[in-house]
Design a protein around this motif. Sequence first.
Motif, PDB file in Angstrom:
ATOM      1  N   ALA A 102      40.259  47.054  36.734  1.00 20.73           N
ATOM      2  CA  ALA A 102      39.139  47.907  37.128  1.00 20.73           C
ATOM      3  C   ALA A 102      39.502  48.779  38.335  1.00 20.73           C
ATOM      4  O   ALA A 102      38.966  49.877  38.494  1.00 20.73           O
ATOM      5  CB  ALA A 102      37.907  47.060  37.449  1.00 20.73           C
ATOM      6  N   ARG A 103      40.426  48.310  39.156  1.00 24.34           N
ATOM      7  CA  ARG A 103      40.842  49.071  40.344  1.00 24.34           C
ATOM      8  C   ARG A 103      42.071  49.939  40.066  1.00 24.34           C
ATOM      9  O   ARG A 103      42.620  50.551  40.975  1.00 24.34           O
ATOM     10  CB  ARG A 103      41.134  48.121  41.506  1.00 24.34           C
ATOM     11  N   GLY A 104      42.497  50.004  38.807  1.00 20.66           N
ATOM     12  CA  GLY A 104      43.599  50.887  38.436  1.00 20.66           C
ATOM     13  C   GLY A 104      44.976  50.272  38.589  1.00 20.66           C
ATOM     14  O   GLY A 104      45.980  50.993  38.614  1.00 20.66           O
ATOM     15  N   PHE A 105      45.061  48.940  38.679  1.00 20.58           N
ATOM     16  CA  PHE A 105      46.337  48.253  38.826  1.00 20.58           C
ATOM     17  C   PHE A 105      46.645  47.433  37.578  1.00 20.58           C
ATOM     18  O   PHE A 105      45.813  47.297  36.686  1.00 20.58           O
ATOM     19  CB  PHE A 105      46.305  47.322  40.053  1.00 20.58           C
ATOM     20  N   GLN A 106      47.829  46.852  37.548  1.00 16.52           N
ATOM     21  CA  GLN A 106      48.212  45.922  36.498  1.00 16.52           C
ATOM     22  C   GLN A 106      48.104  44.511  37.072  1.00 16.52           C
ATOM     23  O   GLN A 106      48.130  44.332  38.292  1.00 16.52           O
ATOM     24  CB  GLN A 106      49.647  46.187  36.058  1.00 16.52           C
ATOM     25  N   ARG A 107      47.997  43.532  36.194  1.00 15.71           N
ATOM     26  CA  ARG A 107      47.951  42.131  36.625  1.00 15.71           C
ATOM     27  C   ARG A 107      49.198  41.425  36.104  1.00 15.71           C
ATOM     28  O   ARG A 107      49.514  41.511  34.936  1.00 15.71           O
ATOM     29  CB  ARG A 107      46.693  41.450  36.112  1.00 15.71           C
TER      30      ARG A 107
END
Length: 136
Positions: A102-107
């Motif tokens: 949701a914050r534009g990153f990968q997990r």
Amino acid sequence: MVAVGVPLFAAGAAHADFRVCNGTQNLVGVAIGYRAAEGWTTEGWWQVPASTCATLIEGELQSRYYYLYAEDAARGGRWAGNVNMCVAENEFKIVGVNDCFARGFQRMGFKEYDTGRQGSWMVQLSDAPGTQEGQN
């Protein structure tokens, strides 16, 4: 792929830090996670060439637990774990480990290292299973 973490002991003046050594024949990208005053933080990418080391955190280690994720740039292999934290495509410092997408990153799954509150720690990345731990 094998990642081994060991405390660093040195005679005389000790240089405290968190280091990653690349024991493979390929370039490896490395990210680290840790608990900071502002919350869980991840940082990356350190580009660690074959048969070299990089210092990820300089100075006396402040936390007991650190988390590491690394990728082999040539073969796509990964050194990972089961602790989910956020990473970005390019150089990053991210505060918070929730809502990565949701914050534009990968997990990615990071591997936990319990330093036992040692002042220094080194992780040796290797693609050979059963690599022996070393201390210096």
